[in-house]
Design a protein around this motif. Structure first.
Motif, mmCIF file in Angstrom:
data_model
loop_
_atom_site.group_PDB
_atom_site.id
_atom_site.type_symbol
_atom_site.label_atom_id
_atom_site.label_comp_id
_atom_site.label_asym_id
_atom_site.label_seq_id
_atom_site.Cartn_x
_atom_site.Cartn_y
_atom_site.Cartn_z
ATOM 1 N N PRO A 1 0.832 -1.214 0.000
ATOM 2 C CA PRO A 1 0.000 0.000 0.000
ATOM 3 C C PRO A 1 0.863 1.258 0.000
ATOM 4 O O PRO A 1 1.923 1.304 0.635
ATOM 5 N N HIS A 2 0.413 2.279 -0.715
ATOM 6 C CA HIS A 2 1.205 3.497 -0.886
ATOM 7 C C HIS A 2 1.593 4.133 0.438
ATOM 8 O O HIS A 2 2.699 4.660 0.593
ATOM 9 N N GLU A 3 0.682 4.134 1.404
ATOM 10 C CA GLU A 3 0.926 4.841 2.646
ATOM 11 C C GLU A 3 1.671 3.993 3.679
ATOM 12 O O GLU A 3 1.988 4.466 4.772
ATOM 13 N N THR A 4 1.981 2.733 3.356
ATOM 14 C CA THR A 4 2.624 1.830 4.308
ATOM 15 C C THR A 4 4.142 1.821 4.118
ATOM 16 O O THR A 4 4.616 1.543 3.018
ATOM 17 N N PRO A 5 4.933 2.101 5.167
ATOM 18 C CA PRO A 5 6.397 1.992 5.046
ATOM 19 C C PRO A 5 6.793 0.538 4.778
ATOM 20 O O PRO A 5 6.231 -0.380 5.359
ATOM 21 N N CYS A 6 7.753 0.348 3.900
ATOM 22 C CA CYS A 6 8.211 -1.005 3.592
ATOM 23 C C CYS A 6 9.676 -0.948 3.177
ATOM 24 O O CYS A 6 10.167 0.098 2.765
ATOM 25 N N PRO A 7 10.403 -2.072 3.266
ATOM 26 C CA PRO A 7 11.836 -2.080 2.944
ATOM 27 C C PRO A 7 12.145 -2.316 1.476
ATOM 28 O O PRO A 7 13.312 -2.387 1.101
ATOM 29 N N HIS A 8 11.134 -2.450 0.627
ATOM 30 C CA HIS A 8 11.359 -2.836 -0.760
ATOM 31 C C HIS A 8 11.804 -1.653 -1.615
ATOM 32 O O HIS A 8 11.638 -0.481 -1.240
ATOM 33 N N GLU A 9 12.366 -1.995 -2.765
ATOM 34 C CA GLU A 9 12.705 -0.970 -3.745
ATOM 35 C C GLU A 9 11.432 -0.329 -4.283
ATOM 36 O O GLU A 9 10.339 -0.910 -4.212
ATOM 37 N N ARG A 10 11.586 0.873 -4.826
ATOM 38 C CA ARG A 10 10.415 1.585 -5.341
ATOM 39 C C ARG A 10 10.584 1.891 -6.826
ATOM 40 O O ARG A 10 11.692 1.924 -7.351
ATOM 41 N N HIS A 11 9.458 2.082 -7.475
ATOM 42 C CA HIS A 11 9.485 2.527 -8.862
ATOM 43 C C HIS A 11 10.124 3.918 -8.916
ATOM 44 O O HIS A 11 10.270 4.598 -7.887
ATOM 45 N N ASP A 12 10.458 4.343 -10.121
ATOM 46 C CA ASP A 12 11.100 5.652 -10.294
ATOM 47 C C ASP A 12 10.132 6.739 -10.731
ATOM 48 O O ASP A 12 10.471 7.919 -10.671
ATOM 49 N N SER A 13 8.952 6.354 -11.193
ATOM 50 C CA SER A 13 7.992 7.345 -11.684
ATOM 51 C C SER A 13 6.605 6.716 -11.734
ATOM 52 O O SER A 13 6.445 5.497 -11.605
ATOM 53 N N VAL A 14 5.619 7.570 -11.929
ATOM 54 C CA VAL A 14 4.220 7.147 -12.087
ATOM 55 C C VAL A 14 3.715 7.662 -13.425
ATOM 56 O O VAL A 14 3.934 8.835 -13.755
ATOM 57 N N VAL A 15 3.058 6.811 -14.190
ATOM 58 C CA VAL A 15 2.477 7.203 -15.468
ATOM 59 C C VAL A 15 0.987 6.899 -15.435
ATOM 60 O O VAL A 15 0.574 5.783 -15.089
ATOM 61 N N ALA A 16 0.198 7.893 -15.767
ATOM 62 C CA ALA A 16 -1.253 7.721 -15.881
ATOM 63 C C ALA A 16 -1.619 7.801 -17.357
ATOM 64 O O ALA A 16 -1.591 8.887 -17.951
ATOM 65 N N ASN A 17 -1.938 6.655 -17.947
ATOM 66 C CA ASN A 17 -2.309 6.632 -19.361
ATOM 67 C C ASN A 17 -3.740 7.080 -19.562
ATOM 68 O O ASN A 17 -4.564 7.070 -18.625
ATOM 69 N N SER A 18 -4.056 7.464 -20.763
ATOM 70 C CA SER A 18 -5.423 7.875 -21.088
ATOM 71 C C SER A 18 -6.380 6.725 -20.806
ATOM 72 O O SER A 18 -6.089 5.564 -21.089
ATOM 73 N N GLY A 19 -7.532 7.084 -20.209
ATOM 74 C CA GLY A 19 -8.543 6.082 -19.917
ATOM 75 C C GLY A 19 -8.576 5.623 -18.486
ATOM 76 O O GLY A 19 -9.533 4.951 -18.073
ATOM 77 N N VAL A 20 -7.540 5.936 -17.699
ATOM 78 C CA VAL A 20 -7.525 5.535 -16.293
ATOM 79 C C VAL A 20 -8.663 6.247 -15.561
ATOM 80 O O VAL A 20 -8.849 7.467 -15.693
ATOM 81 N N GLN A 21 -9.407 5.499 -14.782
ATOM 82 C CA GLN A 21 -10.540 6.064 -14.050
ATOM 83 C C GLN A 21 -10.062 6.702 -12.745
ATOM 84 O O GLN A 21 -9.252 6.139 -12.017
ATOM 85 N N HIS A 22 -10.561 7.913 -12.463
ATOM 86 C CA HIS A 22 -10.251 8.582 -11.205
ATOM 87 C C HIS A 22 -11.492 9.291 -10.701
ATOM 88 O O HIS A 22 -12.597 9.113 -11.249
ATOM 89 N N THR A 23 -11.346 10.087 -9.650
ATOM 90 C CA THR A 23 -12.505 10.694 -8.993
ATOM 91 C C THR A 23 -13.252 11.670 -9.880
ATOM 92 O O THR A 23 -14.430 11.958 -9.640
ATOM 93 N N LEU A 24 -12.608 12.203 -10.914
ATOM 94 C CA LEU A 24 -13.246 13.176 -11.801
ATOM 95 C C LEU A 24 -13.716 12.571 -13.115
ATOM 96 O O LEU A 24 -14.175 13.280 -13.995
ATOM 97 N N GLY A 25 -13.555 11.278 -13.255
ATOM 98 C CA GLY A 25 -13.954 10.613 -14.494
ATOM 99 C C GLY A 25 -12.813 9.804 -15.068
ATOM 100 O O GLY A 25 -12.079 9.133 -14.338
ATOM 101 N N ALA A 26 -12.630 9.904 -16.377
ATOM 102 C CA ALA A 26 -11.566 9.158 -17.052
ATOM 103 C C ALA A 26 -10.424 10.094 -17.443
ATOM 104 O O ALA A 26 -10.662 11.243 -17.833
ATOM 105 N N GLN A 27 -9.209 9.597 -17.333
ATOM 106 C CA GLN A 27 -8.029 10.367 -17.713
ATOM 107 C C GLN A 27 -8.045 10.623 -19.219
ATOM 108 O O GLN A 27 -8.195 9.704 -20.020
ATOM 109 N N VAL A 28 -7.894 11.886 -19.618
ATOM 110 C CA VAL A 28 -7.928 12.245 -21.037
ATOM 111 C C VAL A 28 -6.505 12.314 -21.596
ATOM 112 O O VAL A 28 -6.186 11.670 -22.595
ATOM 113 N N HIS A 29 -5.652 13.108 -20.949
ATOM 114 C CA HIS A 29 -4.275 13.264 -21.400
ATOM 115 C C HIS A 29 -3.347 12.355 -20.589
ATOM 116 O O HIS A 29 -3.632 12.026 -19.436
#
Length: 535
Positions: free
Chosen positions: A485-513
């Motif tokens: 979980p994002h908010e949980t501290p853990c000893p593992h390696e982490r990704h380097d970035s986050v990408v939100a592709n078009s179509g991802v659903q969020h609180t405001l609807g679907a990701q356009v760009h």
């Protein structure tokens, strides 16, 4: 020294071939586990009779130089070199080529008969009988400093500015022709990018003197014990010692006499690298030597992109100046990445290229760190980004857009981005630095009015996390690779970035760009400022 540290990718693997044990006195190599995995990771074929990948063409060194080509500036000298007209240590006339450019110069020196010329040939993937090879023999064959260029065929053929790289066969020191007390000055050793000091069966006082002088002047020195295969055979016949016992003793003894760590000693058999019969630890040390040579050269020759007006990154202030290319170049990129048609009636009024040496050095260091972590490369972006915006697929380095106000823009160009002031409210994918592959998306955050500004940035995405939904706006780091979980501290390696592709659903609807988020300022370099007039 930084150039002798193993890459993070190898260091974290359970089969890492070198086990270090630190004691109160020194470091000793206590085990060698040259597994097939470790050899493959270093570009070595573990099959019988084939020692180095692309061994006949110097493929390993060519690959390292090819990756570093954009970062190396062949003009002038390395950072540690004095001015060319220095009274005590002038740059020798023979070190300059016909174009009055020093280029990248590596010196190979040591006692007569230690195999300097053989090592020179092996580093360039040549045998003694090949065209362009250095002369080898049982007596001193190097009478004067002699340059040897990289081969113009095989793996070296595609290296940019290949003619700028030269290995120098330097006459041995401590002879009547080359007295040790004037050797550093007469051979111009302070003006070389690195010195490979080759040692024979005895570590002489002359070698110690050279090592002390060169390190005092901060010249990178790589200490090599050559012809170690003969030592292994002799110890086995005389005392019944195993290969590992001999190597451990030689490494510890040479490190003690030279007053250095055992990790700074390279034990090789240059004459057997390009053929069968060389033992695995000697091959690993030879590969370490090649990597160290390139890394210390990079450190002393860090350079901006090839199209910069001033590529030197040392001893110069940050500045911006007008981009020398036509402004319609920027218009093409803006319209090509325009998803909404916002730039159909826009006009580019000014393009500035940000040549900021301090910021770019931090960015280069981050790229080097990621390259070491992901030696086999990272998974390509899905879907793929337009080819015009892809810079380096190994670490997913890309050009992306960023829109901001005029006040923040000046700060960004001068001091870079700062993730510490990123908003912790209203963001859909955590608190971080946001970029877009579509210019129309970034335009939404640019200053209002008829004239607006966008920044075209180099961004290191590395190992990407693809968002499947919103991420809490207060999260200031990328997700864990193990899916914690994002908010949980853990000893593992982490990704380097986050990408939100078009179509991802969020609180405001679907990701356009398509949006990209990083959480480390060193992953971003703001390179081009584009001023636009909207009609």
């Amino acid at each position: 020294p930084f150039w002798l540290k193993p890459s993070a990718h190898l260091k974290q693997h359970p089969s890492f071939p070198i086990v270090w044990r630190r004691t109160a006195m020194a470091q000793f190599v206590v085990a060698w586990g040259a597994t097939e995995w470790a050899l493959a990771a270093l570009g070595v074929a573990a099959t019988s009779g084939v020692i180095l990948a692309h061994s006949t063409t110097g493929g390993r060194l060519a690959n390292l130089l090819g990756q570093a080509a954009e970062q190396v500036c062949p003009q002038g000298g390395p950072q540690h070199s004095p001015p060319g007209d220095d009274e005590k240590f002038p740059c020798p006339a023979w070190l300059w080529n016909g174009a009055r450019v020093r280029g990248i110069n590596w010196a190979i020196l040591g006692d007569p008969g230690t195999g300097k010329s053989t090592l020179n040939n092996t580093l360039r993937g040549l045998r003694a009988r090949d065209e362009g090879a250095a002369q080898v023999g049982v007596t001193e064959t190097t009478a004067a400093p002699t340059p040897y260029a990289l081969p113009d065929s095989g793996a070296f053929a595609s290296i940019p500015n290949r003619d700028s790289y030269r290995f120098w066969d330097i006459p041995g020191a401590g002879t009547p022709d080359q007295p040790a007390d004037t050797y550093v000055s007469e051979m111009g050793l302070r003006h070389f990018d690195a010195v490979i000091l080759v040692i024979g069966q005895r570590f002489t006082e002359v070698a110690l003197t050279l090592l002390v002088h060169l390190r005092r002047f901060r010249v990178p020195v790589l200490l090599v014990r050559n012809k170690v295969d003969q030592d292994i055979d002799n110890q086995m016949q005389d005392h019944g010692w195993t290969r590992d016992q001999t190597l451990t003793l030689l490494r510890a003894d040479l490190a003690s006499r030279a007053c250095i760590d055992v990790g700074e000693v390279f034990l090789i058999a240059a004459g057997r690298v390009l053929g069968p019969g060389n033992s695995e630890p000697l091959i690993l040390d030879f590969l370490r030597l090649e990597e160290a040579l390139v890394h210390c050269t990079l450190r002393g020759r860090c350079a901006g992109p090839f199209y910069w007006e001033n590529r030197e990154l040392e001893n110069r202030p940050a500045h911006r100046h007008l981009c020398p290319i036509r402004q319609d170049w920027a218009m093409v990129l803006l319209r090509q990445s325009d998803h909404c048609g916002r730039f159909s009636r826009a006009e580019v009024i000014e393009v500035q290229r940000n040549e900021n040496a301090a910021l770019y050095k931090e960015f280069l260091q981050m790229r080097t760190d990621l390259t070491g972590t992901y030696q086999d490369g990272v998974r390509s972006l899905q879907p793929a980004i337009d080819a015009e915006f892809l810079i380096n697929g190994q670490v997913n380095e890309v050009f992306l857009w960023h829109g901001t106000g005029s006040t923040a823009m000046e700060t960004i160009l001068r001091r870079g981005f700062d993730e510490r002031v990123a908003s912790v409210s209203g963001n859909l994918y955590g608190s971080g630095l946001y970029f877009a592959s579509q210019s129309c998306k970034s335009l939404q955050y640019a200053s209002r009015g008829t004239e607006r500004c966008l920044i075209l940035c180099r961004v290191l995405l590395g190992n990407v996390f693809y968002a499947t939904g919103p991420i809490d706006a207060v999260i200031r780091r990328p997700p864990c690779v193990q899916g914690c979980p994002h908010e949980t501290p853990c000893p593992h390696e982490r990704h380097d970035s986050v990408v939100a592709n078009s179509g991802v659903q969020h609180t405001l609807g679907a990701q356009v760009h398509r949006e990209f988020v990083v959480h480390n300022r060193r992953q971003v370099y703001p390179e081009f400022l584009i001023k636009i007039r909207m009609q």
